[in-house]
Enzyme design. Structure first.
Site, mmCIF file in Angstrom:
data_model
loop_
_atom_site.group_PDB
_atom_site.id
_atom_site.type_symbol
_atom_site.label_atom_id
_atom_site.label_comp_id
_atom_site.label_asym_id
_atom_site.label_seq_id
_atom_site.Cartn_x
_atom_site.Cartn_y
_atom_site.Cartn_z
ATOM 1 N N HIS A 12 -0.995 116.988 74.517
ATOM 2 C CA HIS A 12 -1.812 117.824 75.418
ATOM 3 C C HIS A 12 -2.921 118.443 74.580
ATOM 4 C CE1 HIS A 12 -2.247 121.037 78.766
ATOM 5 N NE2 HIS A 12 -3.299 121.113 77.957
ATOM 6 N N HIS A 14 -7.532 119.062 74.340
ATOM 7 C CA HIS A 14 -8.833 119.043 75.033
ATOM 8 C C HIS A 14 -9.908 118.607 74.056
ATOM 9 C CE1 HIS A 14 -7.278 121.318 78.541
ATOM 10 N NE2 HIS A 14 -6.438 121.791 77.633
ATOM 11 N N LYS A 106 -2.752 114.812 86.300
ATOM 12 C CA LYS A 106 -2.652 116.209 85.914
ATOM 13 C C LYS A 106 -2.806 117.137 87.108
ATOM 14 C CE LYS A 106 -2.749 119.981 83.485
ATOM 15 N NZ LYS A 106 -2.777 120.423 82.117
ATOM 16 N N HIS A 144 0.409 121.935 84.933
ATOM 17 C CA HIS A 144 0.114 123.301 84.480
ATOM 18 C C HIS A 144 0.893 124.208 85.426
ATOM 19 C CE1 HIS A 144 -2.754 126.465 82.792
ATOM 20 N NE2 HIS A 144 -1.992 127.110 83.666
ATOM 21 N N HIS A 187 2.747 123.064 78.190
ATOM 22 C CA HIS A 187 2.585 124.363 77.533
ATOM 23 C C HIS A 187 3.439 125.458 78.175
ATOM 24 C CE1 HIS A 187 -0.171 124.740 80.857
ATOM 25 N NE2 HIS A 187 -1.166 124.131 80.266
ATOM 26 N N ASP A 260 -2.288 121.973 73.251
ATOM 27 C CA ASP A 260 -3.239 122.624 74.152
ATOM 28 C C ASP A 260 -4.442 123.156 73.377
ATOM 29 O OD1 ASP A 260 -4.317 123.355 76.552
ATOM 30 O OD2 ASP A 260 -3.112 125.161 76.794
#
Ligand code: NCD
Ligand code: ZN
Length: 364
Positions: A12, A14, A106, A144, A187, A260
């Site tokens: 996970h 970005h 997601k 999430h 997360h 994350d």
């Protein structure tokens, strides 16, 4: 002490879009990372499977090409989940699965975090054709897990928060309606979520970030250390303890690394703070520190094995791809992180923002 480990996968992270992407990918490669699951909350979102990028959407195909050109072609594995929006259809899932481009989708709680404004509510997804198609085609749902639309004490107080509400109210309904769905609870930050993942029937895994294993709300609030501000927000000591105890269990297979890491060139703004901690370059060191703070001796076989499971092995096993055959080494020696200068602006990694030194360093 030296830790010699299989390279790991950040399941996970970005990488964003634009001129800073090569720097973000390089920061990951520099910390022994062999591949990643790159989140689709880009601007615009990755909300289609195929086709060229447009002003309103990347496709998995076009975003993959973008990341590959920026250095991700050196990764052993790159997974890009499809952002679930009101435009997502069951046909897209079926076609994406058949083409091999689609491995995961997601769920973002609408307006619940950075670039989550395209998300659709979980209540509308439960029982939908889209989730049924994901079950049929063996597509993983990355969640999430925070209830959206809450404010004030409903959002967080001592007894409840958006995550505990989601795991007690929404997740049981989701897994009851879609028992074959493979789910990664992303997360996770609370005892409630950790207990859910441990005891849920079916194929359920979870990622845990370095910051949620190391810090609590007190660390964030004392001095308003906004580089530690991410969502879900860091929680309380008993939550951190539940996460720590979950990851160190010998042979556990449900919990794995997903940092994350979320670079922001502007954190503090005039009216608040962008959510996301950047841990590019320092995540395995932080994870090792968290294991040690939990009482694990990484110099023993048992300690190293538990760490290796969490960092390098459980994630690929859950996503059903081979772990890396390459290795990297970390040395128990103090090191420091530095601000990453990118063409989009400087990005401050978490330990620098927290004013702490790393207890480990990556060996070249
Ligand atoms: C992430 C980001 O910046 O994209 N922020 C965060 O606080 N974790 C989005 C997310 O994963 O929630
Ligand atoms: Zn994220």
């Amino acid at each position: 002490m030296i830790l010699d480990l299989p390279k790991w996968f950040d399941l996970h992270t970005h990488f964003r879009q634009g001129p800073a992407v090569p720097d973000y990918i390089q920061a990951h490669r520099a910390m022994g990372c062999a591949g990643a699951l790159a989140m689709p909350n880009t601007q615009p979102p990755v909300s289609r499977v195929t086709g060229p990028a447009t002003p309103t959407a990347w496709s998995i195909e076009s975003y993959r090409a973008e990341l590959s050109a920026a250095g991700a072609d050196a990764f052993e594995k790159l997974i890009i989940p499809l952002y679930l929006t009101r435009e997502t259809t069951a046909a897209m899932i079926a076609e994406g699965a058949a083409s091999g481009l689609l491995q995961a989708c997601k769920y973002y709680p609408p307006h619940g975090t950075t670039n989550a404004e395209h998300g659709m509510p979980m209540d509308d997804l439960i029982g939908s054709d889209v989730l049924r198609a994901m079950e049929d085609h063996n597509i993983i749902l990355c969640i999430h897990g925070e209830q959206h639309g809450l404010s004030g004490p409903d959002y967080i107080d001592a007894a409840h928060n958006a995550e505990t509400r989601f795991y007690t109210e929404r997740m049981p309904r989701l897994i009851a309606a879609h028992p074959r769905l493979r789910i990664v609870c992303e997360h996770i930050t609370t005892r409630t979520a950790a207990e859910f993942v441990k005891s849920a029937p079916g194929d359920i895994g979870a990622t845990i970030t370095p910051q949620h294993l190391l810090y609590t709300l007190g660390h964030l609030i004392q001095g308003l250390k906004y580089h530690l501000y991410c969502l879900p927000i860091v929680k309380f000591a008993e939550d951190r303890e539940a996460l720590r105890q979950a990851v160190i269990v010998p042979g556990q297979s449900r919990f794995f690394a997903g940092t994350d890491s979320a670079p922001h060139t502007t954190k503090a703004t005039a009216c608040g703070c962008a959510a996301g901690c950047f841990t590019g370059g320092c995540a395995p060191q932080l994870y090792a520190m968290a294991f040690e703070e939990t009482g694990i001796d990484l110099g023993t076989d048992a300690g190293r094995t538990a760490f290796e499971n969490f960092l390098s092995l459980n994630g690929p096993a859950f996503y059903r791809f081979p772990g890396s055959t390459q290795r990297f080494r970390m040395e128990k020696a103090p090191s420091n992180t530095t601000v990453l200068d990118t063409p989009a602006g400087p990005v401050t990694p978490l330990p620098t923002g927290m004013g702490v030194e790393l207890a480990w360093r990556i060996k070249a």
